[in-house]
Design a protein around this motif. Structure first.
Motif, PDB file in Angstrom:
ATOM      1  N   MET A   1       0.843  -1.203   0.000  1.00 15.25           N
ATOM      2  CA  MET A   1       0.000   0.000   0.000  1.00 15.25           C
ATOM      3  C   MET A   1       0.877   1.251   0.000  1.00 15.25           C
ATOM      4  O   MET A   1       1.876   1.324   0.705  1.00 15.25           O
ATOM      5  CB  MET A   1      -0.919   0.003   1.226  1.00 15.25           C
ATOM      6  CG  MET A   1      -1.766   1.251   1.348  1.00 15.25           C
ATOM      7  SD  MET A   1      -3.028   1.171   2.635  1.00 15.25           S
ATOM      8  CE  MET A   1      -4.268   0.180   1.841  1.00 15.25           C
ATOM      9  N   LYS A   2       0.481   2.236  -0.806  1.00 19.83           N
ATOM     10  CA  LYS A   2       1.220   3.487  -0.893  1.00 19.83           C
ATOM     11  C   LYS A   2       0.878   4.384   0.289  1.00 19.83           C
ATOM     12  O   LYS A   2      -0.288   4.550   0.627  1.00 19.83           O
ATOM     13  CB  LYS A   2       0.868   4.189  -2.203  1.00 19.83           C
ATOM     14  CG  LYS A   2       1.742   5.378  -2.554  1.00 19.83           C
ATOM     15  CD  LYS A   2       1.405   5.892  -3.950  1.00 19.83           C
ATOM     16  CE  LYS A   2       2.345   7.020  -4.386  1.00 19.83           C
ATOM     17  NZ  LYS A   2       2.026   7.479  -5.759  1.00 19.83           N
ATOM     18  N   ARG A   3       1.908   4.932   0.915  1.00 21.02           N
ATOM     19  CA  ARG A   3       1.688   5.821   2.062  1.00 21.02           C
ATOM     20  C   ARG A   3       2.049   7.244   1.667  1.00 21.02           C
ATOM     21  O   ARG A   3       3.139   7.519   1.160  1.00 21.02           O
ATOM     22  CB  ARG A   3       2.510   5.391   3.278  1.00 21.02           C
ATOM     23  CG  ARG A   3       2.165   4.013   3.806  1.00 21.02           C
ATOM     24  CD  ARG A   3       2.901   3.756   5.112  1.00 21.02           C
ATOM     25  NE  ARG A   3       2.189   4.329   6.256  1.00 21.02           N
ATOM     26  CZ  ARG A   3       2.777   5.010   7.245  1.00 21.02           C
ATOM     27  NH1 ARG A   3       4.064   5.252   7.214  1.00 21.02           N
ATOM     28  NH2 ARG A   3       2.065   5.463   8.253  1.00 21.02           N
ATOM     29  N   ILE A   4       1.121   8.168   1.925  1.00 23.12           N
ATOM     30  CA  ILE A   4       1.332   9.573   1.589  1.00 23.12           C
ATOM     31  C   ILE A   4       1.193  10.415   2.844  1.00 23.12           C
ATOM     32  O   ILE A   4       0.215  10.295   3.590  1.00 23.12           O
ATOM     33  CB  ILE A   4       0.309  10.045   0.535  1.00 23.12           C
ATOM     34  CG1 ILE A   4       0.511   9.294  -0.781  1.00 23.12           C
ATOM     35  CG2 ILE A   4       0.419  11.551   0.310  1.00 23.12           C
ATOM     36  CD1 ILE A   4      -0.519   9.635  -1.849  1.00 23.12           C
ATOM     37  N   LEU A   5       2.166  11.268   3.065  1.00 25.58           N
ATOM     38  CA  LEU A   5       2.095  12.236   4.156  1.00 25.58           C
ATOM     39  C   LEU A   5       1.455  13.497   3.599  1.00 25.58           C
ATOM     40  O   LEU A   5       1.953  14.079   2.626  1.00 25.58           O
ATOM     41  CB  LEU A   5       3.492  12.539   4.693  1.00 25.58           C
ATOM     42  CG  LEU A   5       3.577  13.498   5.889  1.00 25.58           C
ATOM     43  CD1 LEU A   5       2.950  12.865   7.129  1.00 25.58           C
ATOM     44  CD2 LEU A   5       5.027  13.895   6.167  1.00 25.58           C
ATOM     45  N   ILE A   6       0.346  13.930   4.183  1.00 23.37           N
ATOM     46  CA  ILE A   6      -0.380  15.082   3.663  1.00 23.37           C
ATOM     47  C   ILE A   6      -0.444  16.190   4.712  1.00 23.37           C
ATOM     48  O   ILE A   6      -0.716  15.931   5.895  1.00 23.37           O
ATOM     49  CB  ILE A   6      -1.805  14.675   3.204  1.00 23.37           C
ATOM     50  CG1 ILE A   6      -2.547  15.877   2.610  1.00 23.37           C
ATOM     51  CG2 ILE A   6      -2.601  14.054   4.342  1.00 23.37           C
ATOM     52  CD1 ILE A   6      -3.847  15.497   1.903  1.00 23.37           C
ATOM     53  N   ARG A   7      -0.174  17.414   4.277  1.00 22.49           N
ATOM     54  CA  ARG A   7      -0.229  18.545   5.198  1.00 22.49           C
ATOM     55  C   ARG A   7      -1.682  18.825   5.544  1.00 22.49           C
ATOM     56  O   ARG A   7      -2.470  19.262   4.718  1.00 22.49           O
ATOM     57  CB  ARG A   7       0.410  19.786   4.568  1.00 22.49           C
ATOM     58  CG  ARG A   7       0.384  21.011   5.474  1.00 22.49           C
ATOM     59  CD  ARG A   7       1.057  22.209   4.813  1.00 22.49           C
ATOM     60  NE  ARG A   7       0.949  23.373   5.668  1.00 22.49           N
ATOM     61  CZ  ARG A   7      -0.049  24.261   5.614  1.00 22.49           C
ATOM     62  NH1 ARG A   7      -1.021  24.106   4.728  1.00 22.49           N
ATOM     63  NH2 ARG A   7      -0.072  25.294   6.434  1.00 22.49           N
ATOM     64  N   ILE A  67      10.645  10.420   7.286  1.00 18.97           N
ATOM     65  CA  ILE A  67       9.676  10.565   6.194  1.00 18.97           C
ATOM     66  C   ILE A  67      10.148   9.800   4.964  1.00 18.97           C
ATOM     67  O   ILE A  67       9.364   9.106   4.298  1.00 18.97           O
ATOM     68  CB  ILE A  67       9.463  12.063   5.872  1.00 18.97           C
ATOM     69  CG1 ILE A  67       8.806  12.767   7.065  1.00 18.97           C
ATOM     70  CG2 ILE A  67       8.603  12.231   4.622  1.00 18.97           C
ATOM     71  CD1 ILE A  67       8.758  14.270   6.936  1.00 18.97           C
ATOM     72  N   ASN A  68      11.431   9.908   4.637  1.00 22.46           N
ATOM     73  CA  ASN A  68      11.982   9.159   3.503  1.00 22.46           C
ATOM     74  C   ASN A  68      11.792   7.662   3.676  1.00 22.46           C
ATOM     75  O   ASN A  68      11.529   6.940   2.716  1.00 22.46           O
ATOM     76  CB  ASN A  68      13.479   9.463   3.351  1.00 22.46           C
ATOM     77  CG  ASN A  68      13.753  10.827   2.736  1.00 22.46           C
ATOM     78  OD1 ASN A  68      13.017  11.275   1.862  1.00 22.46           O
ATOM     79  ND2 ASN A  68      14.796  11.485   3.192  1.00 22.46           N
ATOM     80  N   GLU A  69      11.920   7.206   4.890  1.00 26.83           N
ATOM     81  CA  GLU A  69      11.831   5.784   5.193  1.00 26.83           C
ATOM     82  C   GLU A  69      10.393   5.278   5.175  1.00 26.83           C
ATOM     83  O   GLU A  69      10.115   4.164   4.699  1.00 26.83           O
ATOM     84  CB  GLU A  69      12.453   5.517   6.570  1.00 26.83           C
ATOM     85  CG  GLU A  69      12.467   4.050   6.986  1.00 26.83           C
ATOM     86  CD  GLU A  69      13.422   3.206   6.168  1.00 26.83           C
ATOM     87  OE1 GLU A  69      13.191   1.986   6.080  1.00 26.83           O
ATOM     88  OE2 GLU A  69      14.386   3.771   5.614  1.00 26.83           O
ATOM     89  N   GLU A  70       9.451   6.099   5.670  1.00 26.21           N
ATOM     90  CA  GLU A  70       8.091   5.619   5.913  1.00 26.21           C
ATOM     91  C   GLU A  70       7.074   5.961   4.825  1.00 26.21           C
ATOM     92  O   GLU A  70       6.004   5.351   4.773  1.00 26.21           O
ATOM     93  CB  GLU A  70       7.580   6.183   7.245  1.00 26.21           C
ATOM     94  CG  GLU A  70       8.387   5.718   8.455  1.00 26.21           C
ATOM     95  CD  GLU A  70       7.864   6.304   9.752  1.00 26.21           C
ATOM     96  OE1 GLU A  70       6.824   7.009   9.713  1.00 26.21           O
ATOM     97  OE2 GLU A  70       8.489   6.077  10.807  1.00 26.21           O
ATOM     98  N   TYR A  71       7.380   6.944   3.955  1.00 24.09           N
ATOM     99  CA  TYR A  71       6.375   7.412   2.992  1.00 24.09           C
ATOM    100  C   TYR A  71       6.865   7.330   1.558  1.00 24.09           C
ATOM    101  O   TYR A  71       8.073   7.313   1.293  1.00 24.09           O
ATOM    102  CB  TYR A  71       5.961   8.845   3.328  1.00 24.09           C
ATOM    103  CG  TYR A  71       5.323   8.968   4.695  1.00 24.09           C
ATOM    104  CD1 TYR A  71       3.970   8.680   4.869  1.00 24.09           C
ATOM    105  CD2 TYR A  71       6.067   9.328   5.813  1.00 24.09           C
ATOM    106  CE1 TYR A  71       3.382   8.774   6.129  1.00 24.09           C
ATOM    107  CE2 TYR A  71       5.493   9.418   7.073  1.00 24.09           C
ATOM    108  CZ  TYR A  71       4.142   9.134   7.221  1.00 24.09           C
ATOM    109  OH  TYR A  71       3.577   9.210   8.465  1.00 24.09           O
TER     110      TYR A  71
END
Length: 482
Positions: A1-7, A67-71
């Motif tokens: 599953m793709k993980r996106i960090l959103i503001r 963030i680089n690692e998780e998203y």
């Protein structure tokens, strides 16, 4: 599953209380920010994507490695981020982005200036904006901006990879947008919603002129300071403190119980769907009305409200063109939604095309559910009702006492903030003096060493060596004669 960090200040599915909103500063200073972040969230919530909110601007450069690692990507919906008051936060985001190795998508950022699109007002932040834009474009094919003015501003700084995509908020329901006038004209019993911004021409006079004309007029507040005012109260009545702008509880809007504040866009939109007309200087105060099918008009007082109104073809009037006693009925009669509705589908295609060019899936793609699962999830939640002014009746003056305590606590906080700034300035000054003294000390030490070396050199000149050699026997001879 793709993980996106959103503001985003929070997930749209987070049910929050007024206490939590105030304590956690959800939505920043303006809960209108949740309107566009919620829409962006819905747009990107496909079955194979997990969206994680940043909880506002709490991300720091040291978080970049995690963030680089998780998203897989970072999506940044912004509002009027190109302004001097936001420069420090913008710089922090730049430092974060510079450390990222994953795609970064800026979704609808805006610049804030005057109604005449004056670029000179933005010159003090040019360098910060350049650094931000360069960092983003190193990780993204383009930057999505809210309107023509922001595009022109970035172009003036040398950036060509810019696309005008508007604001995600208008696409909460995808291609569905139905705005209809419920009556041919407004009458005394019409339900009218207003929104106001400080220092926006004669807006407070316009509101009060219509306050007297329409008993069902209600002010929809958005700011945290207004939430605190509704929640805590104040001592303005007892202190006989008044202002034309609705900033005290002594103001007629508060006094008559005609102020509402919604903690979530979903309840805000539902509430405004029951009104006949909405107008004011808050762009999202009008957009939430339009999303609910209610006619609205923006009273533009700056570049950010003007460029969005122009892009979406939302009916608007410049505040500089209005008299202080303009009637809401005249605004209602003038408003035409033909262009807004006709161009909505094309503007949605522009937004979704932007997402696709950045490698992001969305719910409005062919085969997508159009956000149905999102809306189903929202229906199962029990969101807080709109916040109204607490009147403190029959409590032995508790309302006044808490208001007094809150005001004093706020004043103490302001005093402490001023003291902290003064201490920081003195600390920096003291450090500078210490550095200067240390530098002078080193210079003096070098000078002393040089003088000492010169003295040694002077003692060992040929003349002195001869004088020492010849002088001793001469002195003995002279001494013997005595």
């Amino acid at each position: 599953m793709k993980r996106i960090l959103i503001r985003s200040g929070k997930s749209p599915f987070d049910v929050v209380s007024p206490e939590a909103v105030m304590r956690q500063s959800i939505g920043g200073a303006n809960l209108g920010n949740l309107v566009f972040s919620d829409s962006a969230y819905k747009m990107l919530l496909t079955p194979d994507v997990e969206l994680v909110p940043t909880r506002g601007d709490r991300i720091r450069p040291d978080d970049a490695a995690r963030i680089n690692e998780e998203y897989d990507a970072v999506v940044l919906p912004f509002a009027n981020a190109f302004r001097s008051q936001y420069e420090r936060s913008l710089t922090t985001w730049t430092k974060v982005i510079e450390r990222l190795r994953i795609p970064v998508v800026v979704l609808g950022i805006g610049a804030q200036s005057s109604l005449d699109y004056d670029l000179e007002r933005l010159r003090p932040i040019d360098e910060s904006v350049k650094e931000f834009a360069k960092a983003v474009l190193d990780r993204s094919p383009s930057i999505g901006v809210r309107g023509e003015f922001t595009g022109h501003y970035l172009d003036s700084l040398g950036f060509k990879d810019v696309e005008v995509i508007g604001c995600p908020s208008m696409f909460r329901y995808g291609g569905e947008l139905n705005v209809e006038k419920k009556a041919s004209a407004l009458g005394r019993d019409s339900r009218i919603a207003v929104s106001v911004t400080r220092d926006a021409g004669d807006i407070e006079k316009i509101v009060m002129a219509n306050f007297d004309r329409y008993p069902e007029l209600v002010y929809f507040a958005q700011d945290h300071r207004e939430l605190e005012l509704l929640y805590w109260g104040d001592t303005s009545e007892a202190a006989d403190r008044h202002a034309e702008f609705p900033q005290h509880r002594s103001h007629p809007l508060f006094r008559d119980g005609r102020v509402r504040l919604h903690l979530d866009p979903v309840t805000w939109i539902r509430s405004l769907s029951e009104y006949d007309f909405a107008f004011g200087t808050r762009i999202h105060g009008t957009i939430t009305a339009l999303l609910g099918g209610t006619p609205g008009m923006v009273l533009c007082h700056d570049s950010r409200t003007l460029e969005l109104s122009r892009y979406f073809e939302i009916p608007y009037k410049k505040t500089t063109e209005l008299s202080a006693d303009v009637d809401a009925a005249a605004l209602y009669e003038e408003a035409d939604y033909t262009a807004l509705l006709k161009g909505h589908g094309e503007r949605l295609d522009t937004m979704t095309g932007f997402l696709e060019s950045h490698g992001l899936d969305h719910v409005y793609a062919a085969g997508g559910d159009g956000g149905a699962s999102f809306e189903e999830g929202m229906r199962g939640l029990d969101f807080a009702p709109p916040i109204r002014a607490w009147d403190g009746e029959d409590d032995g003056g508790l309302g006044y006492r808490l208001g007094w305590l809150k005001e004093n606590a706020a004043e103490l906080k302001r005093t402490q903030t001023r003291a902290d700034k003064h201490i920081d300035a003195l600390t920096k000054r003291n450090k500078a003096l210490e550095d200067a003294l240390a530098k002078q000390g080193k210079t003096l030490e070098k000078a002393v060493k040089r003088i000492t070396a010169l003295e040694r050199t002077a003692r060992n000149t040929p003349y002195r060596r001869v004088r020492r050699t010849v002088g001793r026997p001469v002195r003995r001879i002279l001494k013997g004669r005595e």
